[in-house]
Design a protein around this motif. Sequence first.
Motif, PDB file in Angstrom:
ATOM      1  N   MET A  35      22.942  46.271  59.059  1.00  0.00           N
ATOM      2  CA  MET A  35      23.426  45.304  58.101  1.00  0.00           C
ATOM      3  C   MET A  35      23.024  43.882  58.516  1.00  0.00           C
ATOM      4  SD  MET A  35      27.022  45.289  56.378  1.00  0.00           S
ATOM      5  CE  MET A  35      27.538  44.119  55.234  1.00  0.00           C
ATOM      6  N   VAL A  36      23.164  43.583  59.800  1.00  0.00           N
ATOM      7  CA  VAL A  36      22.768  42.260  60.277  1.00  0.00           C
ATOM      8  C   VAL A  36      21.256  42.090  60.160  1.00  0.00           C
ATOM      9  CG1 VAL A  36      22.710  40.765  62.307  1.00  0.00           C
ATOM     10  CG2 VAL A  36      24.751  42.118  61.847  1.00  0.00           C
ATOM     11  N   MET A  37      20.508  43.164  60.422  1.00  0.00           N
ATOM     12  CA  MET A  37      19.053  43.119  60.334  1.00  0.00           C
ATOM     13  C   MET A  37      18.601  42.811  58.912  1.00  0.00           C
ATOM     14  SD  MET A  37      17.471  43.289  63.038  1.00  0.00           S
ATOM     15  CE  MET A  37      15.972  44.137  63.368  1.00  0.00           C
ATOM     16  N   MET A  38      19.272  43.367  57.924  1.00  0.00           N
ATOM     17  CA  MET A  38      18.883  43.114  56.542  1.00  0.00           C
ATOM     18  C   MET A  38      19.091  41.647  56.200  1.00  0.00           C
ATOM     19  SD  MET A  38      19.645  46.542  54.428  1.00  0.00           S
ATOM     20  CE  MET A  38      18.786  45.878  53.073  1.00  0.00           C
ATOM     21  N   GLY A  39      20.164  41.052  56.709  1.00  0.00           N
ATOM     22  CA  GLY A  39      20.419  39.628  56.481  1.00  0.00           C
ATOM     23  C   GLY A  39      19.362  38.761  57.140  1.00  0.00           C
ATOM     24  N   LEU A  40      18.973  39.162  58.361  1.00  0.00           N
ATOM     25  CA  LEU A  40      17.929  38.413  59.063  1.00  0.00           C
ATOM     26  C   LEU A  40      16.585  38.552  58.355  1.00  0.00           C
ATOM     27  CD1 LEU A  40      18.722  39.076  62.833  1.00  0.00           C
ATOM     28  CD2 LEU A  40      18.843  36.917  61.608  1.00  0.00           C
ATOM     29  N   GLU A  41      16.284  39.754  57.897  1.00  0.00           N
ATOM     30  CA  GLU A  41      15.022  39.968  57.189  1.00  0.00           C
ATOM     31  C   GLU A  41      14.965  39.130  55.921  1.00  0.00           C
ATOM     32  OE1 GLU A  41      14.060  44.098  56.501  1.00  0.00           O
ATOM     33  OE2 GLU A  41      14.712  44.620  58.526  1.00  0.00           O
ATOM     34  N   ARG A  42      16.060  39.104  55.209  1.00  0.00           N
ATOM     35  CA  ARG A  42      16.116  38.319  53.980  1.00  0.00           C
ATOM     36  C   ARG A  42      15.939  36.829  54.298  1.00  0.00           C
ATOM     37  NH1 ARG A  42      21.194  39.857  51.109  1.00  0.00           N
ATOM     38  NH2 ARG A  42      20.149  41.865  51.089  1.00  0.00           N
ATOM     39  N   LEU A  43      16.579  36.380  55.377  1.00  0.00           N
ATOM     40  CA  LEU A  43      16.452  34.986  55.798  1.00  0.00           C
ATOM     41  C   LEU A  43      15.000  34.657  56.143  1.00  0.00           C
ATOM     42  CD1 LEU A  43      17.834  32.293  56.622  1.00  0.00           C
ATOM     43  CD2 LEU A  43      18.047  33.259  58.906  1.00  0.00           C
ATOM     44  N   VAL A  44      14.358  35.536  56.881  1.00  0.00           N
ATOM     45  CA  VAL A  44      12.961  35.319  57.265  1.00  0.00           C
ATOM     46  C   VAL A  44      12.070  35.265  56.028  1.00  0.00           C
ATOM     47  CG1 VAL A  44      10.981  36.367  58.445  1.00  0.00           C
ATOM     48  CG2 VAL A  44      13.200  36.299  59.584  1.00  0.00           C
ATOM     49  N   VAL A  45      12.299  36.151  55.091  1.00  0.00           N
ATOM     50  CA  VAL A  45      11.495  36.173  53.868  1.00  0.00           C
ATOM     51  C   VAL A  45      11.681  34.877  53.086  1.00  0.00           C
ATOM     52  CG1 VAL A  45      11.250  37.300  51.617  1.00  0.00           C
ATOM     53  CG2 VAL A  45      11.414  38.684  53.696  1.00  0.00           C
ATOM     54  N   THR A  46      12.908  34.403  52.957  1.00  0.00           N
ATOM     55  CA  THR A  46      13.136  33.164  52.205  1.00  0.00           C
ATOM     56  C   THR A  46      12.517  31.974  52.931  1.00  0.00           C
ATOM     57  OG1 THR A  46      15.319  32.906  53.212  1.00  0.00           O
ATOM     58  CG2 THR A  46      15.231  33.942  51.057  1.00  0.00           C
ATOM     59  N   LEU A  47      12.607  31.947  54.261  1.00  0.00           N
ATOM     60  CA  LEU A  47      11.993  30.848  55.007  1.00  0.00           C
ATOM     61  C   LEU A  47      10.476  30.853  54.847  1.00  0.00           C
ATOM     62  CD1 LEU A  47      14.058  30.794  58.325  1.00  0.00           C
ATOM     63  CD2 LEU A  47      14.037  29.077  56.518  1.00  0.00           C
ATOM     64  N   LYS A  48       9.877  32.031  54.894  1.00  0.00           N
ATOM     65  CA  LYS A  48       8.430  32.128  54.721  1.00  0.00           C
ATOM     66  C   LYS A  48       8.015  31.642  53.341  1.00  0.00           C
ATOM     67  CE  LYS A  48       7.146  35.860  57.871  1.00  0.00           C
ATOM     68  NZ  LYS A  48       6.598  37.220  57.972  1.00  0.00           N
ATOM     69  N   SER A  49       8.765  32.021  52.328  1.00  0.00           N
ATOM     70  CA  SER A  49       8.398  31.608  50.970  1.00  0.00           C
ATOM     71  C   SER A  49       8.563  30.095  50.796  1.00  0.00           C
ATOM     72  CB  SER A  49       9.224  32.363  49.935  1.00  0.00           C
ATOM     73  OG  SER A  49      10.575  31.991  50.021  1.00  0.00           O
ATOM     74  N   LYS A  50       9.577  29.517  51.419  1.00  0.00           N
ATOM     75  CA  LYS A  50       9.764  28.066  51.338  1.00  0.00           C
ATOM     76  C   LYS A  50       8.625  27.335  52.035  1.00  0.00           C
ATOM     77  CE  LYS A  50      14.721  27.842  50.720  1.00  0.00           C
ATOM     78  NZ  LYS A  50      16.000  27.334  51.205  1.00  0.00           N
ATOM     79  N   ILE A  51       8.215  27.844  53.183  1.00  0.00           N
ATOM     80  CA  ILE A  51       7.105  27.223  53.918  1.00  0.00           C
ATOM     81  C   ILE A  51       5.828  27.320  53.103  1.00  0.00           C
ATOM     82  CG2 ILE A  51       5.638  27.469  55.967  1.00  0.00           C
ATOM     83  CD1 ILE A  51       8.186  28.243  57.512  1.00  0.00           C
ATOM     84  N   ARG A  52       5.583  28.469  52.507  1.00  0.00           N
ATOM     85  CA  ARG A  52       4.393  28.645  51.671  1.00  0.00           C
ATOM     86  C   ARG A  52       4.402  27.679  50.497  1.00  0.00           C
ATOM     87  NH1 ARG A  52       5.129  34.159  51.052  1.00  0.00           N
ATOM     88  NH2 ARG A  52       4.576  34.983  53.059  1.00  0.00           N
ATOM     89  N   SER A  53       5.559  27.491  49.885  1.00  0.00           N
ATOM     90  CA  SER A  53       5.631  26.596  48.729  1.00  0.00           C
ATOM     91  C   SER A  53       5.402  25.148  49.149  1.00  0.00           C
ATOM     92  CB  SER A  53       6.972  26.741  48.015  1.00  0.00           C
ATOM     93  OG  SER A  53       8.017  26.236  48.815  1.00  0.00           O
ATOM     94  N   LEU A  54       5.821  24.792  50.350  1.00  0.00           N
ATOM     95  CA  LEU A  54       5.572  23.433  50.834  1.00  0.00           C
ATOM     96  C   LEU A  54       4.076  23.201  51.064  1.00  0.00           C
ATOM     97  CD1 LEU A  54       8.476  22.908  53.397  1.00  0.00           C
ATOM     98  CD2 LEU A  54       8.179  21.771  51.201  1.00  0.00           C
ATOM     99  N   LYS A  55       3.397  24.207  51.571  1.00  0.00           N
ATOM    100  CA  LYS A  55       1.965  24.089  51.828  1.00  0.00           C
ATOM    101  C   LYS A  55       1.172  24.041  50.535  1.00  0.00           C
ATOM    102  CE  LYS A  55       1.802  26.384  56.317  1.00  0.00           C
ATOM    103  NZ  LYS A  55       1.263  27.529  57.045  1.00  0.00           N
ATOM    104  N   MET A  56       1.663  24.644  49.485  1.00  0.00           N
ATOM    105  CA  MET A  56       0.928  24.755  48.234  1.00  0.00           C
ATOM    106  C   MET A  56       1.116  23.543  47.324  1.00  0.00           C
ATOM    107  SD  MET A  56      -0.531  27.724  48.400  1.00  0.00           S
ATOM    108  CE  MET A  56      -0.747  28.623  46.900  1.00  0.00           C
ATOM    109  N   LYS A  57       1.861  22.523  47.761  1.00  0.00           N
ATOM    110  CA  LYS A  57       2.108  21.381  46.891  1.00  0.00           C
ATOM    111  C   LYS A  57       0.806  20.688  46.518  1.00  0.00           C
ATOM    112  CE  LYS A  57       6.818  20.197  47.612  1.00  0.00           C
ATOM    113  NZ  LYS A  57       7.789  19.192  47.846  1.00  0.00           N
ATOM    114  N   LYS A  58       0.806  20.118  45.342  1.00  0.00           N
ATOM    115  CA  LYS A  58      -0.374  19.459  44.820  1.00  0.00           C
ATOM    116  C   LYS A  58      -0.696  18.234  45.681  1.00  0.00           C
ATOM    117  CE  LYS A  58      -2.176  17.540  40.575  1.00  0.00           C
ATOM    118  NZ  LYS A  58      -1.861  17.143  39.218  1.00  0.00           N
ATOM    119  N   PRO A  59      -1.956  18.084  46.073  1.00  0.00           N
ATOM    120  CA  PRO A  59      -2.315  16.904  46.877  1.00  0.00           C
ATOM    121  C   PRO A  59      -2.183  15.626  46.054  1.00  0.00           C
ATOM    122  CG  PRO A  59      -4.261  18.142  46.277  1.00  0.00           C
ATOM    123  CD  PRO A  59      -3.076  18.944  45.815  1.00  0.00           C
ATOM    124  N   TYR A  60      -2.122  14.515  46.742  1.00  0.00           N
ATOM    125  CA  TYR A  60      -1.935  13.240  46.064  1.00  0.00           C
ATOM    126  C   TYR A  60      -3.158  12.894  45.221  1.00  0.00           C
ATOM    127  CZ  TYR A  60      -4.898  11.501  49.819  1.00  0.00           C
ATOM    128  OH  TYR A  60      -5.928  11.311  50.695  1.00  0.00           O
TER     129      TYR A  60
END
Length: 65
Positions: free
Chosen positions: A1-26
């Motif tokens: 149960m704790v592992m599923m929470g950690l996995e979900r956290l890791v997935v959300t962090l990865k997606s947030k990091i990816r979205s930050l990298k994909m931002k439109k350049p100035y």
Amino acid sequence: MVMMGLERLVVTLKSKIRSLKMKKPYDKIEKSESMRVEIRSRKARKLIEETLKIADSPKSRTYAF
């Protein structure tokens, strides 16, 4: 149960990091004439500084007679 929470956290962090990298350049701004002059003068000052440094170094002493 704790592992599923950690996995979900890791997935959300990865997606947030990816979205930050994909931002439109100035948007590139066009250089005005004064900006071009400033850039040229900086390059000229740097070149003069490097030339004087080489000329003042003791290794480059050449005497013309």
